[in-house]
Enzyme design. Structure first.
Site, PDB file in Angstrom:
ATOM      1  N   VAL A 119      -2.092   9.042  -3.383  1.00 19.38           N
ATOM      2  CA  VAL A 119      -2.302   8.404  -4.885  1.00 19.38           C
ATOM      3  C   VAL A 119      -1.670   6.977  -4.548  1.00 19.38           C
ATOM      4  O   VAL A 119      -0.636   6.605  -4.188  1.00 19.38           O
ATOM      5  CB  VAL A 119      -1.078   9.275  -5.878  1.00 19.38           C
ATOM      6  CG1 VAL A 119      -0.999   8.691  -7.151  1.00 19.38           C
ATOM      7  CG2 VAL A 119      -1.646  10.536  -5.889  1.00 19.38           C
ATOM      8  N   THR A 145     -10.800  -2.668  -7.800  1.00 21.86           N
ATOM      9  CA  THR A 145      -9.987  -1.868  -8.909  1.00 21.86           C
ATOM     10  C   THR A 145     -10.479  -2.588 -10.288  1.00 21.86           C
ATOM     11  O   THR A 145     -10.628  -3.896 -10.388  1.00 21.86           O
ATOM     12  CB  THR A 145      -8.709  -1.835  -8.546  1.00 21.86           C
ATOM     13  OG1 THR A 145      -8.740  -1.061  -7.480  1.00 21.86           O
ATOM     14  CG2 THR A 145      -7.787  -1.238  -9.570  1.00 21.86           C
ATOM     15  N   THR A 152      -3.529  -5.059  -9.465  1.00 25.03           N
ATOM     16  CA  THR A 152      -4.421  -4.601  -8.276  1.00 25.03           C
ATOM     17  C   THR A 152      -3.818  -5.100  -6.964  1.00 25.03           C
ATOM     18  O   THR A 152      -3.035  -6.090  -7.207  1.00 25.03           O
ATOM     19  CB  THR A 152      -5.543  -4.981  -8.475  1.00 25.03           C
ATOM     20  OG1 THR A 152      -6.710  -4.988  -7.511  1.00 25.03           O
ATOM     21  CG2 THR A 152      -5.707  -6.424  -9.189  1.00 25.03           C
ATOM     22  N   ASP A 161      -1.073   2.941  -6.918  1.00 17.44           N
ATOM     23  CA  ASP A 161       0.048   2.398  -8.113  1.00 17.44           C
ATOM     24  C   ASP A 161      -0.618   2.579  -9.265  1.00 17.44           C
ATOM     25  O   ASP A 161       0.091   2.774 -10.143  1.00 17.44           O
ATOM     26  CB  ASP A 161       0.076   0.934  -7.677  1.00 17.44           C
ATOM     27  CG  ASP A 161      -1.286   0.217  -7.685  1.00 17.44           C
ATOM     28  OD1 ASP A 161      -1.796   0.393  -6.561  1.00 17.44           O
ATOM     29  OD2 ASP A 161      -1.421  -0.813  -8.533  1.00 17.44           O
TER      30      ASP A 161
END
Ligand code: ASP
Length: 281
Positions: free
Chosen positions: A187, A158, A208, A189
């Site tokens: 979905v 990420t 992350t 964070d």
């Protein structure tokens, strides 16, 4: 104000190359964003430039190079937040867009909503003339092979950035393909304001890690709330992550920046690459 920039490339396992590739990608992305800040550009543009570059880099789990869902598709999440105006824009479970972070910015700029998902978000991308692509175009051979091996995990990759500009404005941005093998429609964070991405006049954070844990503790806002002039920011980030682990068992990473230009990062996973330009402890 002296500008400051922090960019992360995701918390997770130690990559097979020891992390050299991630550090190289982050250095290139941070370089472009740092030039903008040095020229007096806005923090928001800098975090978007860094994240956009990483979305284009197949070594990261964002944009091109995103992990695949259990169905073998790419579904991406991204958010941006401006600390001084507290304006925010985010998109979740989007396909067909090459740069989710640009679509998140479009949501912020329009100002009508904060979070758009799925097809409605994709329609907005088309209306805004943002680069679209057929679904397969975001899938790298390495991600296809990972999916074929059936590996459902969170290996990292990420991307996120936080910046403070010469005018004292703070911004945060995060972008991800989420977790490998996730359900369609999941979905994480990253696009949830306060969870994976947050900025206000006091500070900016991009998180992350275990998304389901980060959501439950509202990690990014919790870390900004905990900012304290007596404590260095790496310690504040580490304490927020330790708190998350104690409450949920989840691990992750965080980059954190305050309005005075102090910066810090921490992770409770084996690895997280960070690039930093400017700033004190
Ligand atoms: N936090 C991201 C998510 O759950 C994944 C990651 O950071 O690796 O979607």
């Amino acid at each position: 104000m002296r500008p400051v920039l922090l960019v992360h490339g995701g918390a997770g396992r130690v990559p097979e190359d020891g992390g050299g590739g991630a550090r190289e990608g982050l250095a290139a992305a941070a370089g472009a964003a740092w030039r903008l800040l040095e020229e007096g550009g806005p923090a928001m543009e800098a975090v978007i430039a860094a994240v956009q570059a990483l979305e284009e880099d197949p070594r990261f789990n964002a944009g091109y190079g995103s992990v695949l869902t259990e169905d073998g598709d790419v579904e991406m999440d991204a958010a941006v937040m401006d600390g001084n105006t507290m304006r925010a824009g985010a998109v979740a479970a989007v396909r067909l867009v090459r740069h989710p972070v640009l679509l998140a910015r479009a949501v912020l700029e329009e100002g009508r909503h904060v979070l758009l998902v799925g097809e409605g978000a994709e329609r907005m991308a088309a209306a805004r003339g943002l680069p679209r692509c057929p679904p397969g175009d975001l899938i790298t051979p390495a991600r296809r092979a990972q999916w074929e091996r059936g590996r459902a995990d969170r290996g990292g990759g990420t991307v996120g950035a936080v910046a403070l500009d010469r005018a004292g404005r703070l911004a945060a941005a995060t972008s991800t393909g989420g977790t490998a093998g996730k359900r369609a429609g999941r979905v994480g964070d990253s696009p949830l304001i306060g969870c994976g991405t947050y900025a206000d006049a006091r500070g900016a954070a991009s998180a992350t890690g275990d998304g389901e844990a980060i959501i439950r503790v509202v990690l990014a806002a919790r870390a900004v709330d905990a900012l304290d002039p007596e404590t260095d920011l790496a310690a504040t980030a580490a304490a927020a992550l330790a708190g998350m682990q104690a409450l949920t068992g989840g691990t992750g990473g965080l980059i954190l920046l305050d309005a005075a230009g102090r910066a810090g990062a921490a992770h409770t996973t084996p690895f997280m690459a960070v690039a930093r330009r400017g700033g004190g402890a």
